[in-house]
Write a protein that holds these residues in place. Structure first.
Motif, PDB file in Angstrom:
ATOM      1  N   LYS A   1       0.773  -1.406   0.258  1.00 13.77           N
ATOM      2  CA  LYS A   1      -0.441  -0.185  -0.073  1.00 13.77           C
ATOM      3  C   LYS A   1       1.038   1.214  -0.008  1.00 13.77           C
ATOM      4  O   LYS A   1       0.716   2.036  -0.578  1.00 13.77           O
ATOM      5  CB  LYS A   1      -0.982   0.210   1.174  1.00 13.77           C
ATOM      6  CG  LYS A   1      -1.792  -1.095   1.556  1.00 13.77           C
ATOM      7  CD  LYS A   1      -2.931  -1.186   2.122  1.00 13.77           C
ATOM      8  CE  LYS A   1      -2.388  -1.450   3.915  1.00 13.77           C
ATOM      9  NZ  LYS A   1      -1.488  -2.581   3.940  1.00 13.77           N
ATOM     10  N   SER A   2       1.701   1.316   0.876  1.00 17.44           N
ATOM     11  CA  SER A   2       2.507   2.825   0.696  1.00 17.44           C
ATOM     12  C   SER A   2       3.285   2.751  -0.134  1.00 17.44           C
ATOM     13  O   SER A   2       3.853   3.990  -0.601  1.00 17.44           O
ATOM     14  CB  SER A   2       3.305   3.078   2.386  1.00 17.44           C
ATOM     15  OG  SER A   2       2.706   2.332   3.230  1.00 17.44           O
ATOM     16  N   THR A   3       4.527   1.584  -0.387  1.00 16.92           N
ATOM     17  CA  THR A   3       4.764   1.443  -1.778  1.00 16.92           C
ATOM     18  C   THR A   3       4.454   2.017  -2.932  1.00 16.92           C
ATOM     19  O   THR A   3       4.612   3.141  -4.147  1.00 16.92           O
ATOM     20  CB  THR A   3       5.415   0.418  -2.467  1.00 16.92           C
ATOM     21  OG1 THR A   3       6.372  -0.452  -1.110  1.00 16.92           O
ATOM     22  CG2 THR A   3       6.393   0.611  -3.481  1.00 16.92           C
TER      23      THR A   3
ATOM     24  N   MET B   1      -3.605   9.719   2.106  1.00 21.53           N
ATOM     25  CA  MET B   1      -3.241   9.561   2.846  1.00 21.53           C
ATOM     26  C   MET B   1      -3.759   8.278   4.191  1.00 21.53           C
ATOM     27  O   MET B   1      -4.153   7.354   3.820  1.00 21.53           O
ATOM     28  CB  MET B   1      -5.222   9.767   4.053  1.00 21.53           C
ATOM     29  CG  MET B   1      -5.379  11.484   3.500  1.00 21.53           C
ATOM     30  SD  MET B   1      -7.124  11.782   4.255  1.00 21.53           S
ATOM     31  CE  MET B   1      -6.340  12.301   6.009  1.00 21.53           C
ATOM     32  N   ASP B   2      -1.613   8.127   4.553  1.00 25.81           N
ATOM     33  CA  ASP B   2      -1.537   6.868   5.146  1.00 25.81           C
ATOM     34  C   ASP B   2      -1.849   6.579   6.307  1.00 25.81           C
ATOM     35  O   ASP B   2      -1.017   7.022   6.736  1.00 25.81           O
ATOM     36  CB  ASP B   2      -0.072   6.960   3.831  1.00 25.81           C
ATOM     37  CG  ASP B   2       0.625   5.479   4.589  1.00 25.81           C
ATOM     38  OD1 ASP B   2       0.059   4.080   4.829  1.00 25.81           O
ATOM     39  OD2 ASP B   2       1.656   5.046   3.980  1.00 25.81           O
ATOM     40  N   GLU B   3      -2.971   5.636   6.711  1.00 27.58           N
ATOM     41  CA  GLU B   3      -3.064   5.635   8.066  1.00 27.58           C
ATOM     42  C   GLU B   3      -3.075   6.379   9.026  1.00 27.58           C
ATOM     43  O   GLU B   3      -2.648   6.650  10.222  1.00 27.58           O
ATOM     44  CB  GLU B   3      -1.931   4.203   8.426  1.00 27.58           C
ATOM     45  CG  GLU B   3      -1.436   2.572   7.568  1.00 27.58           C
ATOM     46  CD  GLU B   3      -1.286   1.957   8.902  1.00 27.58           C
ATOM     47  OE1 GLU B   3      -1.372   1.988   9.595  1.00 27.58           O
ATOM     48  OE2 GLU B   3      -0.488   0.999   7.663  1.00 27.58           O
ATOM     49  N   PRO B   4      -4.035   7.578   8.019  1.00 26.37           N
ATOM     50  CA  PRO B   4      -4.020   8.890   9.182  1.00 26.37           C
ATOM     51  C   PRO B   4      -4.574   8.938  10.419  1.00 26.37           C
ATOM     52  O   PRO B   4      -4.618   9.862  10.939  1.00 26.37           O
ATOM     53  CB  PRO B   4      -4.837   9.554   8.531  1.00 26.37           C
ATOM     54  CG  PRO B   4      -5.837   8.556   7.952  1.00 26.37           C
ATOM     55  CD  PRO B   4      -4.699   7.342   7.215  1.00 26.37           C
TER      56      PRO B   4
ATOM     57  N   SER C   1       8.123  -2.563   5.861  1.00 24.46           N
ATOM     58  CA  SER C   1       6.773  -1.519   5.811  1.00 24.46           C
ATOM     59  C   SER C   1       6.267  -1.696   6.968  1.00 24.46           C
ATOM     60  O   SER C   1       6.953  -2.592   7.832  1.00 24.46           O
ATOM     61  CB  SER C   1       5.368  -2.452   5.108  1.00 24.46           C
ATOM     62  OG  SER C   1       4.610  -3.816   6.516  1.00 24.46           O
ATOM     63  N   GLY C   2       5.681  -0.669   6.830  1.00 24.97           N
ATOM     64  CA  GLY C   2       5.030  -0.220   8.973  1.00 24.97           C
ATOM     65  C   GLY C   2       5.117  -1.224   9.562  1.00 24.97           C
ATOM     66  O   GLY C   2       5.238  -1.566  11.278  1.00 24.97           O
ATOM     67  N   GLY C   3       3.629  -2.426   9.603  1.00 23.64           N
ATOM     68  CA  GLY C   3       3.154  -3.586  10.410  1.00 23.64           C
ATOM     69  C   GLY C   3       4.247  -4.428  10.715  1.00 23.64           C
ATOM     70  O   GLY C   3       4.626  -4.512  11.730  1.00 23.64           O
TER      71      GLY C   3
HETATM   72 MG   LIG Z   1       2.091   1.410   5.015  1.00 24.39          MG
END
Ligand SMILES: [Mg+2]
Ligand SMILES: Nc1ncnc2c1ncn2[C@@H]1O[C@H](COP(=O)(O)OP(=O)(O)OP(=O)(O)O)[C@@H](O)[C@H]1O
Length: 505
Positions: free
Chosen positions: A45-47, A166-169, A399-401
């Motif tokens: 997703k973020s990528t 918006m990335d996980e706002p 990734s963040g998670g």
């Molecule tokens: Mg992410």
């Protein structure tokens, strides 16, 4: 007639050494819609959204903005074409005002002089357009995270963004702040702005979005019309299998005669007069609103903050850990809420990160037992489903998670008797959440550990705790046994500051 899209991503592919982050992903965004983008940790997703701002250059594929084709973007091209991204870590300057941050890098000038008044006027207008009440003169550092995010959104709109990503706002926001953010997002939709919204919280997706795009393992899976879809279907598309239970069952493993932690009239670090006991094998939930003093309590127990008065007893003995090292040595672990800042060594490998607290234990005469090192890292990669081609991967490339899972793994590896988990599943996808819950059960059930669970997610708190203690403004306001658990009761205690003050009179 062919529908006109404001943004089309066509056949986007992104390769990293050993990882294909995106494989042939195609999606489109309509004018004035909220498009949710969902998928497990590491799904891409973020990528994907970073290709829209030029932060990531696709290996192949096209980005089409209002009919104009691009092989890749740059931050400037993105801005010129009305694309703005709100990342989780804001780029603001704490010592500058809201207005100055709004015009960061492109101040309004009168001749050679920066025109503060004009910037404040324009900022005021931008805030008004979004219906938000911020004094443009307020320093950024004095604004809550929620308001800081609003400034970021206002900045995007002031720059005439037509596509807001918006990335996980909602991740860092309190529930009240989430509501205000939703209001702004909905207002923007009415004004014709298109929004791509990433979140692991499915209830938000249902509340806000018009359509949902699902990614899995870097691949496009499906697009759903939100109002025609069902959450079970969504989860199945995301994780590729059916998830039946949300909370894995746990046998009775509490030993009521063995108190592992006893806190008595503890004050300091913003908390007042807190007393509680946790028994061996118990998961004690700590509820309350953001800012209630839960993390602050954990910090005193862990030695990362000083207490002023009161006592902390661990397995019957009074302790006064002066720093986390001391707490870790006696058997207390804390998985912090802000894992980026306090946890991960981003430039170091997954293997090193997980083994960090146990190197002493697995070394002999300063030589690390590399077999054991590998075994431990491998165990947590498997247990927590950390998505990586190799354990040598640097944490910053995850990734963040998945970064969060590494830090969680580290503290589980530490084999501590008391594990304090501060928001352990924030930013973690639904499938991996379940794995973490199973691991928590295993810790108390099979390994005889004890857990203090801090969570703002009410469902999780009630689903996993044996007992819940609620804090508000640094004080204990309530204690609930399992049969008394209810969202309303917890909320009442969490905001029960006034009643408590009445009682004290
Ligand atoms: Mg992410
Ligand atoms: N700079 C990089 N080097 C190597 N691999 C990377 C890099 N950036 C991302 N990846 C990999 O690309 C994949 C997709 O990561 P991405 O951050 O897009 O996931 P995500 O869907 O945003 O996950 P999360 O929900 O955890 O934030 C992951 O496997 C990640 O490890």
């Amino acid at each position: 007639m062919k529908e006109q899209y404001v943004l089309e991503l066509q056949h986007i592919r992104k390769e990293y050494p050993g990882v294909i982050a995106l494989k042939d992903v195609t999606l489109n965004v309509k004018k004035g819609e909220i498009l949710a983008l969902i998928g497990e940790n590491g799904a891409g997703k973020s990528t994907l959204i970073k290709t829209c701002s030029g932060a990531v250059i696709p290996t192949s594929g096209k980005i089409v903005v209002n009919g104009k084709e691009f092989e890749s973007m740059t931050p400037q091209l993105a801005a010129e074409n009305g694309i703005a991204i709100i990342y989780q870590e804001f780029n603001n300057v704490a010592e500058l005002s809201a207005a100055e941050n709004l015009f960061l890098g492109r101040p309004i000038k009168k001749g050679f002089i920066i025109d503060k008044k004009a910037m404040e006027r324009e900022a005021e207008k931008a805030f008004q357009q979004l219906n938000i009440k911020i004094n443009p003169k307020t320093l950024m550092k004095n604004l809550t995270v929620g308001y800081q995010q609003m400034v970021e959104i206002a900045k995007a709109i002031q720059q005439n963004a037509k596509i807001l990503i918006m990335d996980e706002p909602s991740a860092p926001l309190t529930s009240a702040e989430v509501e205000s953010m939703f209001a702004v997002v909905e207002l923007l939709r009415e004004q014709g702005v298109s929004i791509i919204y990433i979140s692991h919280r499915l209830e938000e997706i249902y509340r806000l979005s018009d359509r949902i795009v699902v990614l899995r393992d870097g691949e496009y899976i499906d697009t759903l019309i939100t109002k025609n879809s069902h959450v079970d279907e969504l989860i199945q598309l995301m994780v590729g299998r059916e998830l039946t239970e949300t909370y894995p069952p746990r046998g009775d493993c509490i030993n009521p005669n063995e108190v592992v932690l006893e806190v008595d009239k503890l004050s300091g670090n913003g908390d007042k007069d807190i007393s509680l006991k946790i028994h061996k094998g118990e998961i004690l939930g700590l509820g309350g609103l953001v800012g209630a003093g839960r993390t602050e309590l954990a910090e005193m127990i862990f030695g990362s903050a000083k207490k002023e008065s009161g006592t902390i007893k661990f397995k019957g003995n009074e302790i006064n850990p002066k720093d986390p090292r001391e707490a870790i040595d006696i058997g207390i672990a804390l998985v912090p809420e802000d894992r980026k800042r306090h946890g991960a060594l981003l430039g170091s490998s997954i293997k090193n990160n997980i083994n960090m607290p146990i190197y002493e234990r697995i070394s002999k005469f300063s030589v690390i037992n590399s077999k054991e090192e590998m075994r431990v890292a491998e165990k947590y990669r498997e247990d927590l489903a950390i998505k990586t081609p190799t354990l040598q991967q640097l944490v910053k490339n995850l990734s963040g998670g998945n970064q969060q899972k590494v830090i969680l793994g580290r503290w589980l590896a530490a084999n501590s008797e008391l594990v304090i988990l501060d928001e352990p599943t924030r930013g973690i996808d639904v499938g991996a959440k379940y794995e973490i819950y199973k691991l928590m059960n295993e810790l108390v059930e099979k390994e005889g550990k004890t857990i203090l669970l801090i969570s703002s997610e009410m469902e999780e708190l009630m689903g996993m705790s044996d007992r819940i203690i609620v804090l508000a403004e640094g004080k204990m306001t309530g204690e609930l046994q399992k049969n008394e658990f209810s969202q309303n009761t917890i909320m009442a205690f969490a905001s029960a500051i006034e009643e408590v003050k009445e009682d004290e009179k």
